[in-house]
Write a protein that holds these residues in place. Structure first.
Motif, PDB file in Angstrom:
ATOM      1  N   ILE A 111      15.083  11.217 -11.491  1.00 49.89           N
ATOM      2  CA  ILE A 111      14.991  10.492 -12.433  1.00 49.89           C
ATOM      3  C   ILE A 111      13.304  10.748 -13.502  1.00 49.89           C
ATOM      4  N   ASN A 112      14.000  10.805 -14.945  1.00 54.18           N
ATOM      5  CA  ASN A 112      12.835  10.079 -15.432  1.00 54.18           C
ATOM      6  C   ASN A 112      11.759   9.808 -15.410  1.00 54.18           C
ATOM      7  N   CYS A 113      10.814   9.575 -15.642  1.00 58.90           N
ATOM      8  CA  CYS A 113       9.499   8.724 -16.185  1.00 58.90           C
ATOM      9  C   CYS A 113       8.335   8.579 -17.345  1.00 58.90           C
ATOM     10  N   HIS A 114       7.313   8.421 -17.164  1.00 58.07           N
ATOM     11  CA  HIS A 114       6.650   8.527 -18.123  1.00 58.07           C
ATOM     12  C   HIS A 114       5.506   7.977 -18.193  1.00 58.07           C
ATOM     13  N   GLY A 115       4.284   8.874 -18.964  1.00 59.21           N
ATOM     14  CA  GLY A 115       3.268   8.241 -18.670  1.00 59.21           C
ATOM     15  C   GLY A 115       2.532   8.879 -17.701  1.00 59.21           C
ATOM     16  N   ALA A 116       1.146   9.284 -17.467  1.00 58.24           N
ATOM     17  CA  ALA A 116       0.253  10.210 -16.741  1.00 58.24           C
ATOM     18  C   ALA A 116       0.130   9.537 -15.500  1.00 58.24           C
ATOM     19  N   HIS A 117       0.700   9.343 -14.375  1.00 55.61           N
ATOM     20  CA  HIS A 117       0.737   8.926 -12.911  1.00 55.61           C
ATOM     21  C   HIS A 117       1.171   9.857 -11.618  1.00 55.61           C
ATOM     22  N   SER A 118       0.563  10.069 -10.953  1.00 56.93           N
ATOM     23  CA  SER A 118       1.412  10.793 -10.008  1.00 56.93           C
ATOM     24  C   SER A 118       1.624  10.422  -8.298  1.00 56.93           C
ATOM     25  N   ASN A 119       0.568   9.254  -8.077  1.00 53.77           N
ATOM     26  CA  ASN A 119       1.475   9.287  -6.769  1.00 53.77           C
ATOM     27  C   ASN A 119       0.583   7.398  -6.410  1.00 53.77           C
ATOM     28  N   GLU A 120       1.539   6.740  -6.730  1.00 52.44           N
ATOM     29  CA  GLU A 120       0.669   5.317  -7.002  1.00 52.44           C
ATOM     30  C   GLU A 120       1.914   4.390  -6.226  1.00 52.44           C
ATOM     31  N   ASP A 121       0.198   3.354  -5.407  1.00 51.15           N
ATOM     32  CA  ASP A 121       0.809   2.369  -4.975  1.00 51.15           C
ATOM     33  C   ASP A 121       1.601   1.376  -5.773  1.00 51.15           C
ATOM     34  N   LEU A 122       1.499   0.248  -4.650  1.00 53.45           N
ATOM     35  CA  LEU A 122       3.170  -0.590  -5.482  1.00 53.45           C
ATOM     36  C   LEU A 122       2.433  -1.512  -6.515  1.00 53.45           C
ATOM     37  N   ARG A 123       1.535  -1.868  -6.857  1.00 53.18           N
ATOM     38  CA  ARG A 123       0.641  -2.391  -7.788  1.00 53.18           C
ATOM     39  C   ARG A 123      -0.041  -1.163  -8.823  1.00 53.18           C
ATOM     40  N   GLY A 124       0.318  -0.235  -8.678  1.00 53.79           N
ATOM     41  CA  GLY A 124       0.181   1.143  -9.228  1.00 53.79           C
ATOM     42  C   GLY A 124       1.596   1.223 -10.041  1.00 53.79           C
ATOM     43  N   ALA A 125       2.532   1.354  -9.519  1.00 57.89           N
ATOM     44  CA  ALA A 125       3.910   1.690  -9.957  1.00 57.89           C
ATOM     45  C   ALA A 125       4.707   0.697 -10.736  1.00 57.89           C
TER      46      ALA A 125
ATOM     47  N   GLU B 216       0.359  -1.485  -0.157  1.00 54.75           N
ATOM     48  CA  GLU B 216      -0.022  -0.078  -0.080  1.00 54.75           C
ATOM     49  C   GLU B 216       0.816   1.266  -0.816  1.00 54.75           C
ATOM     50  N   THR B 217       2.316   1.205   0.076  1.00 51.03           N
ATOM     51  CA  THR B 217       2.654   2.053   0.532  1.00 51.03           C
ATOM     52  C   THR B 217       2.570   2.912  -1.503  1.00 51.03           C
ATOM     53  N   ARG B 218       2.742   4.141  -1.242  1.00 50.55           N
ATOM     54  CA  ARG B 218       2.369   5.192  -2.207  1.00 50.55           C
ATOM     55  C   ARG B 218       3.428   6.310  -2.218  1.00 50.55           C
ATOM     56  N   ILE B 219       4.161   6.684  -3.160  1.00 49.22           N
ATOM     57  CA  ILE B 219       5.697   7.521  -3.485  1.00 49.22           C
ATOM     58  C   ILE B 219       5.382   8.330  -4.931  1.00 49.22           C
ATOM     59  N   ARG B 220       5.284   9.743  -4.561  1.00 48.08           N
ATOM     60  CA  ARG B 220       5.721  10.060  -5.372  1.00 48.08           C
ATOM     61  C   ARG B 220       5.842   9.955  -6.635  1.00 48.08           C
ATOM     62  N   CYS B 221       5.344  10.643  -8.007  1.00 45.71           N
ATOM     63  CA  CYS B 221       6.284  10.327  -8.904  1.00 45.71           C
ATOM     64  C   CYS B 221       7.227  11.225  -8.637  1.00 45.71           C
ATOM     65  N   ASP B 222       8.143  11.755  -7.935  1.00 42.42           N
ATOM     66  CA  ASP B 222       9.367  13.089  -8.543  1.00 42.42           C
ATOM     67  C   ASP B 222      10.365  12.502  -9.157  1.00 42.42           C
ATOM     68  N   ARG B 223       9.704  13.571 -10.541  1.00 40.46           N
ATOM     69  CA  ARG B 223      11.048  13.255 -11.926  1.00 40.46           C
ATOM     70  C   ARG B 223      11.945  14.225 -11.939  1.00 40.46           C
TER      71      ARG B 223
ATOM     72  N   ASN C  46       9.204   5.483 -12.138  1.00 45.51           N
ATOM     73  CA  ASN C  46      10.804   5.186 -12.399  1.00 45.51           C
ATOM     74  C   ASN C  46      11.367   6.420 -10.777  1.00 45.51           C
ATOM     75  N   PRO C  47      10.466   6.687 -10.396  1.00 41.89           N
ATOM     76  CA  PRO C  47      10.617   7.510  -9.359  1.00 41.89           C
ATOM     77  C   PRO C  47      10.120   6.623  -8.193  1.00 41.89           C
ATOM     78  N   TYR C  48       9.291   5.833  -7.931  1.00 42.19           N
ATOM     79  CA  TYR C  48       9.337   5.292  -6.866  1.00 42.19           C
ATOM     80  C   TYR C  48      10.014   3.704  -6.745  1.00 42.19           C
ATOM     81  N   PHE C  49      10.673   3.060  -7.834  1.00 45.33           N
ATOM     82  CA  PHE C  49      11.410   2.272  -7.392  1.00 45.33           C
ATOM     83  C   PHE C  49      12.887   3.089  -7.592  1.00 45.33           C
ATOM     84  N   HIS C  50      13.026   4.203  -7.814  1.00 38.28           N
ATOM     85  CA  HIS C  50      14.621   4.734  -7.198  1.00 38.28           C
ATOM     86  C   HIS C  50      14.138   5.048  -5.248  1.00 38.28           C
ATOM     87  N   ASN C  51      12.963   5.474  -5.262  1.00 40.19           N
ATOM     88  CA  ASN C  51      13.236   5.518  -3.922  1.00 40.19           C
ATOM     89  C   ASN C  51      12.733   4.461  -3.289  1.00 40.19           C
ATOM     90  N   VAL C  52      12.016   2.766  -3.768  1.00 39.54           N
ATOM     91  CA  VAL C  52      12.064   2.046  -3.123  1.00 39.54           C
ATOM     92  C   VAL C  52      14.183   1.630  -2.743  1.00 39.54           C
TER      93      VAL C  52
END
Lengths: 424, 603
Positions: free
Chosen positions: B343-357, B333-340, B363-369
């Motif tokens: 590290i760059n990212c793609h697609g329209a999303h901003s604050n996903e949980d793990l499944r969504g990420a 359930e951990t949500r992390i902000r897509c802070d580009r 990319n920013p989610y897994f950088h953080n992880v």
């Protein structure tokens, strides 16, 4: 009257028996040498050497009958004439003869070919015997010796021109006849010594061993004889002479002869030299005989001769088949029969009352001996390879007939020995 | 007069006879060498080559077999009464051709009248049948039979490998002394790996032969002969139809497809593109063809599924996620902000949980992880802390089979690379390094390298919810209905199997509503993950896709890697789904996707 029956009783049947025995053994071994399991051919098959040899054997009996029927004086009377004819034939062969195996030594008569050189041996023997048997002949006469040498050197030279080295050196066997008839052994001894020294020089790498042995032998001879100054001096000079001769040979061989010739010479005297090349024949021949063991592989069971590893396995190398299939026992029997036969011929020669017949008898004995010694000697690597047949065993019409003539003319003379003039 | 001389002569005669008998006794009785040499001369060891084992696919379709090949040899000296008109008729050649054949043969350096010389080569079966009856009419001509490898299709060339004459190095290295000069040996692929099982045992027949080497019957009535034992047959897990289809889809592309049955580890297909026709490396044309294939710039002999090492790209995020869950640095359930910004990212999303990420490949989610994982505060020193964290991370990632050879039953498998602290020490020449230096491994870029078979195995591990069987090609050897023992061993990852449901859910989401929609199938739930691996411009990125299906009780796990083909969502996802469809249903019903794969240049 009843001449045929008369002579039958007087023929030397021991010799005839040995003769027939050898021919039959030869015939069986010729079959074994060319036998091919995969082709169902019998010993009688005329496409095989054995089948043809049987024809030659049959023809031999015809020849024997003719020899026996002809008057015994015929041979002595016409010996010189025949000598002239055979010289003419030998001269003509290179011109009109046909080539067999690189030698132009054959004259074709119909489908058969004859080899005049084979008959030259018989006729030369006849001629020599007639000369030796002539009135007033003395062996110690230098002129007579010279004539005898010329008589054998002319046909020998003509045969050599046909490149038939084997047959040519058979003429050397007459030297033994001269020796028996009184010629000084000096020439014989010098000749044999020179050949022996030459061979030893080639075989022994380090001649110092050779010198050691020579010095040792002469020392022993000096020690056991009369130790006079003269004898010691002569023997020492002899030893020195031999050593100098060896040095001379060695110099010629190593410094003057091209390497190519030297190798050929070495191959000639050393049967173990270059076994896959120059000495392939001897190597294969020794393998065939050596693999026979004590009792042999059995009749038709040989592999080396049958499968052509041994060259000329039904002619010059027929002894290989005997050695391979019948082992040492078979070789012993064959050699024993042959030596018995030689002794019998000498015995017959010795009982002749005329000098002609005796000289002829010795010619027969020495020719057979020469063939026997050189042929078997070469198959077991004692002598260099010189292609001459083993009498009565080797395949071939000309040689069988010439040996038959050689023998039966003697037997014919022998049968009439009591009628011969005594001119001993 | 001279009476003693007659005795001397007689003594000489007897003496010579005696010398002969003594010499004969030496060579015949005392010396055994001659008997041995005679044997060597006349006894010929005729080696009977065994039939090499056959290779089948999972449905018992024959893939590799042996085919007899007939040559006509001639021994010129044995030719008798040669009827050239008849010969031309039987062999279907003109007189001019026949004359040319003879001339060509006589021009050979090794030509001999006495030895068998090759006259006509590689008669086909049909030719042979026709010619056989007439052979006895042509004395001197002989039929020489041998076998070569034959293939029921052009498929799986690199997996099967090839067989060729043993070379000098191999012969020198062979300690078993089984091989002889001129023997054939498997050189690559299954042929090499299962050489011992496939080769069988040579038989020997002793034949008599004459001086020209011509056979003269058996020796000792065959009492010393042994029969040859054929090699063992192999059953592979390959589905040859699927394999062919995969190669069809990869036509004109470089890359690989690896499909595995998750429940057993059996490899269903192993496509390496470009490939070659395995028949080219058989028989007489082997050496010329080998040179051609080996010098091809597209490297058809390079077995990409196990030899090509690539950066894994986004598919690696799933492994990251699993490791992070196990380390409890995040929850599903951990949500992390897509802070580009970093590290760059793609697609329209901003604050996903793990499944969504995972589904959006953030990319920013897994950088953080990865930062959370590497810097867990085990040490005050950020350098030491990263070091401890990386070692832990390595343990988890490697438990999926990354970073070392899996141990597949093919030679030359590559390891890939999972960077360890020791690796970075070397890379930074013992200067200090920390998270900020190495973060690109978070998204499957950077130093990571994987081989396609590891990716497929990864998909199978997720499909199995946490374990895998080492992928292998051969599932049964000979009559023994089992693979090699090591392939029945289950390998568990260091991740609790309960966490895998997150990966499965996310991968389902990728296909149904995320980047992998081209992989969607109507009748079955496909789980997948796209990857787009950066390539040095101007080259296109590599297109990557891993998937398994069905979601529950999966039958197939797959990795597709298409070089220089752009986004994973395009070529790789399409190919993977077609392969799954083909395998599960026996056919594909989506011609538009198939055409898309076949006709699109992906440039």
């Amino acid at each position: 009257m009843n001449r045929g029956e008369d002579i039958a009783g007087k023929l030397d049947w021991v010799a005839v028996l040995l003769y027939v025995l050898m021919m039959v053994m030869g015939w069986l071994n010729i079959f074994a040498a060319v036998y091919d399991e995969s082709v169902k051919q019998t010993i009688w098959d005329l496409s095989l050497n054995s089948g043809r040899q049987l024809i030659f054997i049959g023809a031999s009996f015809l020849i024997i009958i003719i020899i026996i029927v002809i008057d015994m004086r015929f041979y002595e009377t016409f010996a010189y004439l025949f000598y002239g004819i055979i010289l003419l034939a030998l001269i003509l062969v290179p011109i009109i003869g046909k080539e067999v195996g690189g030698n132009k030594a054959w004259i074709a008569i119909g489908s058969f070919s004859l080899q005049p050189s084979e008959f030259a041996k018989f006729i030369t023997a006849m001629t020599i015997a007639k000369f030796i048997g002539s009135v007033g002949f003395r062996m110690d006469n230098l002129r007579n010796q010279l004539i005898l040498f010329i008589v054998i050197i002319i046909p020998m030279g003509l045969v050599l021109l046909q490149k038939d080295f084997g047959t040519a050196i058979v003429f050397a066997s007459f030297l033994l006849v001269f020796y028996r008839e009184g010629m000084s052994p000096f020439l014989l001894i010098v000749g044999i010594s020179m050949v022996t020294i030459a061979i030893l020089t080639l075989i022994v790498d380090n001649q110092w061993y050779l010198y050691g042995v020579i010095v040792l032998i002469f020392t022993i001879i000096i020690f056991f004889g009369k130790r006079t100054m003269k004898r010691i001096g002569a023997l020492s000079a002899g030893a020195l002479l031999i050593i100098l001769t060896i040095e001379g040979f060695d110099y010629v061989i190593n410094n003057i002869l091209p390497v190519r010739h030297k190798m050929r010479l070495e191959a000639l005297v050393d049967p173990n030299f270059d076994p896959m090349g120059i000495n392939w024949n001897v190597t294969q021949s020794k393998i065939a005989i050596g693999s026979g063991g004590f009792v042999g592989k059995g009749f038709l069971e040989g592999t080396q001769t049958k499968f052509d590893f041994v060259p000329a396995q039904s002619t010059d190398f027929i002894f290989c088949t005997i050695g391979e299939e019948h082992g040492w026992i078979g070789s012993f029997i064959v050699i024993a029969i042959f030596v018995t036969f030689l002794l019998r011929v000498v015995f017959i020669a010795e009982r002749q009352k005329s000098r002609f017949a005796r000289a002829y008898g010795y010619s027969v004995a020495t020719i057979f001996f020469f063939h026997f010694a050189v042929n078997i000697g070469m198959t077991i690597g004692i002598f260099p390879v010189i292609g001459i047949p083993l009498p009565f065993f080797s395949y071939g019409g000309s040689s069988l007939w010439s040996f038959t003539i050689l023998l039966f003319v003697l037997l014919k003379l022998d049968a009439h020995r009591s009628q011969m003039l005594q001119r001993v | 007069m001279n009476d003693s001389r007659k005795e001397i002569l007689q003594i000489v005669f007897v003496l010579v006879g005696l010398i002969f008998l003594i010499k004969l006794f030496f060579i015949q009785v005392l010396d055994n060498r001659y008997a041995e040499m005679a044997e060597g001369n006349a006894i010929f060891r005729h080696v009977e080559y065994p039939f090499r084992g056959l290779i089948y696919d999972r449905n018992n379709k024959l893939i590799v077999y042996n085919t007899p090949e007939y040559d006509i040899d001639v021994i010129v000296k044995d030719i008798k009464k040669f009827d050239s008109a008849k010969f031309c008729e039987v062999f279907g050649m003109s007189r001019v051709e026949l004359r040319a054949k003879f001339q060509a043969m006589k021009a050979l350096k090794e030509y001999s009248r006495f030895k068998p010389t090759l006259f006509l080569d590689q008669l086909s079966n049909i030719d042979f049948a026709r010619v056989q009856d007439q052979m006895d009419e042509f004395s001197g001509f002989y039929i020489q039979a041998r076998t070569t490898r034959a293939y029921s299709s052009t498929a799986l060339a690199n997996g099967l490998g090839y067989v060729s004459e043993i070379n000098k190095n191999q012969l020198d290295r062979d300690k078993t002394k089984i091989y002889r000069q001129g023997d054939y040996i498997g050189q690559s692929g299954i042929e090499a790996f299962y050489e011992e099982q496939l080769r069988g045992k040579r038989g020997v027949r002793f034949k008599l032969r004459d001086v020209k080497g011509i056979e003269k019957g058996s020796f000792g009535d065959g009492k010393y002969d042994t029969l040859s034992v054929p090699g063992q047959n192999l059953v592979t897990g390959i589905d040859i139809d699927l394999q062919l289809y995969g190669e069809y889809l990869m036509k004109g592309k470089s890359g690989s497809i690896v499909a595995i049955e998750p429940s057993s580890g059996e490899i269903l297909s192993l496509v390496s593109g470009p490939s070659y026709d395995p028949t080219l490396l058989t028989g007489k044309s082997y050496s010329t063809n080998f040179k051609l294939i080996n010098s091809d710039s597209l490297k058809p002999l390079f077995n990409r599924p196990l030899m090509a090492q690539y950066r894994p790209g986004s598919i690696f995020k799933i492994a990251q996620a699993m490791a992070a869950l196990q380390e409890k640095v995040i929850t599903p359930e951990t949500r992390i902000r897509c802070d580009r910004s970093i590290i760059n990212c793609h697609g329209a999303h901003s604050n996903e949980d793990l499944r969504g990420a995972i589904a959006n490949s953030c990319n920013p989610y897994f950088h953080n992880v990865l930062r959370r994982m590497l810097n867990q505060g085990a040490s005050e020193d950020p350098f030491k802390d990263t070091r401890i964290g990386l070692a832990e991370w390595d343990k988890h990632i490697m438990s999926f089979g990354f970073g070392g050879p899996l141990g597949i039953d093919l030679p030359n498998e590559k390891s890939g690379l999972i960077p360890t602290p020791a690796y970075y020490d070397r890379a930074y020449r013992n200067r200090p390094w920390k998270f900020s230096n190495i973060y690109s491994i978070a998204i499957g870029e950077g130093e990571n390298l994987v081989v396609p078979i590891q990716m497929a195995n990864f998909a199978a591990t997720i499909a199995n919810r946490g374990y895998y069987y080492t992928p292998h090609l051969v599932k049964a050897i000979g009559n023994n209905n089992k693979p090699l023992p090591k392939y029945t061993e289950r390998h568990h990852t260091s991740i609790d199997s309960s966490y895998f449901i997150v990966a499965v859910d996310a991968m389902q989401q990728v296909v149904e509503e995320g980047t992998g929609q081209r992989a969607r199938l109507a009748d079955v739930i496909v789980c997948g993950k796209t990857g787009t691996v950066e390539n040095a411009p101007p080259l296109f990125d590599h297109s990557v896709f891993i998937a398994f299906a069905p979601r529950d009780n999966p039958k197939i796990a797959i990795s597709v890697y298409v070089e220089d083909a752009g986004q994973g969502a395009r070529a790789a996802a399409s190919i993977a789904s077609l392969m799954i469809e083909k395998y599960l249903f026996g056919q594909t019903k989506r011609p538009q996707i198939e055409q898309y794969v076949l006709n699109n240049k992906f440039e």
